[in-house]
Design a protein around this motif. Structure first.
Motif, short mmCIF file in Angstrom:
data_model
loop_
_atom_site.label_atom_id
_atom_site.label_comp_id
_atom_site.label_asym_id
_atom_site.label_seq_id
_atom_site.Cartn_x
_atom_site.Cartn_y
_atom_site.Cartn_z
N SER A 258 -1.77 1.80 -16.34
CA SER A 258 -0.60 1.30 -17.05
C SER A 258 0.67 2.01 -16.61
O SER A 258 1.74 1.39 -16.52
N VAL A 259 0.58 3.29 -16.30
CA VAL A 259 1.75 4.04 -15.83
C VAL A 259 2.21 3.49 -14.48
O VAL A 259 3.41 3.22 -14.27
N VAL A 260 1.27 3.29 -13.57
CA VAL A 260 1.61 2.75 -12.25
C VAL A 260 2.16 1.34 -12.37
O VAL A 260 3.14 0.97 -11.70
N ALA A 261 1.56 0.53 -13.25
CA ALA A 261 2.04 -0.84 -13.45
C ALA A 261 3.49 -0.83 -13.95
O ALA A 261 4.32 -1.63 -13.50
N GLY A 262 3.79 0.08 -14.88
CA GLY A 262 5.15 0.16 -15.39
C GLY A 262 6.15 0.59 -14.34
O GLY A 262 7.27 0.07 -14.27
N GLU A 263 5.75 1.53 -13.48
CA GLU A 263 6.65 2.01 -12.42
C GLU A 263 6.94 0.91 -11.40
O GLU A 263 8.07 0.79 -10.91
N LEU A 264 5.91 0.13 -11.07
CA LEU A 264 6.07 -0.90 -10.03
C LEU A 264 6.50 -2.25 -10.59
O LEU A 264 6.85 -3.15 -9.82
N GLY A 265 6.46 -2.40 -11.90
CA GLY A 265 6.87 -3.66 -12.50
C GLY A 265 5.90 -4.79 -12.24
O GLY A 265 6.31 -5.94 -12.05
N VAL A 266 4.60 -4.47 -12.22
CA VAL A 266 3.58 -5.49 -12.00
C VAL A 266 2.56 -5.42 -13.14
O VAL A 266 2.54 -4.47 -13.92
N ALA A 267 1.69 -6.42 -13.21
CA ALA A 267 0.69 -6.48 -14.26
C ALA A 267 -0.43 -5.49 -14.00
O ALA A 267 -0.77 -5.20 -12.84
N ALA A 268 -1.04 -4.98 -15.06
CA ALA A 268 -2.13 -4.01 -14.93
C ALA A 268 -3.30 -4.53 -14.10
O ALA A 268 -3.85 -3.78 -13.29
N PRO A 269 -3.72 -5.82 -14.26
CA PRO A 269 -4.82 -6.31 -13.41
C PRO A 269 -4.49 -6.26 -11.92
O PRO A 269 -5.37 -6.03 -11.08
N THR A 270 -3.22 -6.48 -11.57
CA THR A 270 -2.80 -6.39 -10.17
C THR A 270 -2.97 -4.96 -9.66
O THR A 270 -3.43 -4.74 -8.53
N VAL A 271 -2.60 -4.00 -10.49
CA VAL A 271 -2.76 -2.60 -10.11
C VAL A 271 -4.24 -2.26 -9.95
O VAL A 271 -4.64 -1.60 -8.99
N SER A 272 -5.06 -2.73 -10.87
CA SER A 272 -6.50 -2.44 -10.81
C SER A 272 -7.11 -2.96 -9.51
O SER A 272 -7.93 -2.29 -8.89
N VAL B 138 0.84 -1.20 0.00
CA VAL B 138 0.00 0.00 0.00
C VAL B 138 0.87 1.25 0.00
O VAL B 138 0.63 2.20 -0.76
N GLU B 139 1.90 1.26 0.82
CA GLU B 139 2.79 2.43 0.87
C GLU B 139 3.49 2.64 -0.47
O GLU B 139 3.64 3.77 -0.92
N ASP B 140 3.92 1.56 -1.11
CA ASP B 140 4.58 1.67 -2.41
C ASP B 140 3.64 2.27 -3.45
O ASP B 140 4.04 3.10 -4.28
N TYR B 141 2.37 1.84 -3.42
CA TYR B 141 1.40 2.38 -4.38
C TYR B 141 1.17 3.86 -4.16
O TYR B 141 1.17 4.66 -5.10
N LEU B 142 0.96 4.24 -2.91
CA LEU B 142 0.69 5.65 -2.62
C LEU B 142 1.88 6.53 -3.02
O LEU B 142 1.71 7.59 -3.63
N LYS B 143 3.07 6.10 -2.69
CA LYS B 143 4.26 6.88 -3.04
C LYS B 143 4.42 6.97 -4.55
O LYS B 143 4.72 8.04 -5.10
N THR B 144 4.22 5.85 -5.24
CA THR B 144 4.37 5.83 -6.70
C THR B 144 3.36 6.74 -7.37
O THR B 144 3.71 7.50 -8.30
N ILE B 145 2.11 6.70 -6.94
CA ILE B 145 1.09 7.56 -7.53
C ILE B 145 1.44 9.02 -7.31
O ILE B 145 1.33 9.86 -8.21
N PHE B 146 1.91 9.34 -6.09
CA PHE B 146 2.29 10.73 -5.81
C PHE B 146 3.44 11.18 -6.71
O PHE B 146 3.37 12.25 -7.33
N LEU B 147 4.50 10.38 -6.80
CA LEU B 147 5.66 10.78 -7.59
C LEU B 147 5.32 10.88 -9.06
O LEU B 147 5.78 11.80 -9.75
#
Length: 218
Positions: A27-41, A7-16
């Motif tokens: 897709s942008v968040v998925a690319g930053e975190l290196g995970v699949a888009a469905p996981t981000v959704s 959760v912290e990684d997602y919040l920080k990534t979205i902010f940055l």
């Protein structure tokens, strides 16, 4: 909602991502975190239910006030840890980011404030990123890229992107860090590099480098 490392990684990534310009999408968040888009959704749905993010009309991801507050807390811990690693332990600036990614989840609020006090309440991390205050307003500023500096000007480096370790190592070898003053000579013709003067030496900087270095003409 339990604020896990994920959760912290997602919040920080979205902010940055939101501070770099351009839309923040799944897709942008998925690319930053290196995970699949469905996981981000799936994670975004959880964050939305807990009032940490919302979706705008054009499907962009926006932090709520609650989410922004938590994101800034994570960014603050991360950047304070980077300063501690660089100034106290002598960790090279191209390594502090990866180490802080781990340690930011492990330190308590009490230890965070002790680190802050020990360091003399720094306002910038080793790459020039502003450290959010414990309370009050925070401005995530990005000055103009070196690429926009006119020929013949002098350019003071204020901030450098920390997203590429190899780039940071190269800039360190050249002496391009926050606080350095560069003489902007000229662009080589036909899409060539930008020639700058650093400590009396002329150096060519390619397009990737001059977009990653930010500051102001003086």
């Amino acid at each position: 909602m339990q604020h896990t490392e994920a959760v912290e990684d997602y919040l920080k990534t979205i902010f940055l991502c939101s501070t770099r310009g351009g839309p923040v999408t799944t897709s942008v968040v998925a690319g930053e975190l290196g995970v699949a888009a469905p996981t981000v959704s799936a994670m975004l749905k959880r964050l939305e239910v807990n009032d940490l993010v919302r979706r705008s009309g054009d499907h962009q991801i926006v932090l709520t006030e609650h989410g922004t507050r938590h994101a800034l807390g994570i960014v603050r811990r991360h950047r304070l840890v980077e300063v501690f690693l660089a100034e106290v332990l002598g960790v090279p600036w191209d390594e502090v980011h990866a180490e802080a990614e781990v340690l930011e989840h492990a330190i308590s609020a009490r230890l965070e404030e002790r680190i802050d006090a020990f360091l003399g309440h720094p306002t910038r991390d080793p790459h020039g990123g502003p450290i959010p205050p414990r309370s009050g307003q925070h401005v995530e500023d990005w000055a103009s890229p070196l690429a926009d500096a006119p020929a013949g000007s002098r350019f003071r480096v204020e901030r450098v992107s920390d997203r590429d370790d190899a780039l940071l190592r190269h800039l360190a070898e050249l002496g391009v860090r926050p606080g350095a003053v560069l003489g902007v000579a000229e662009w080589a013709p036909f899409g060539g590099p930008l020639w700058v003067e650093i400590d009396g030496r002329k150096q060519p900087l390619g397009s990737g480098l001059v977009q990653a270095v930010h500051g102001r003409t003086i």
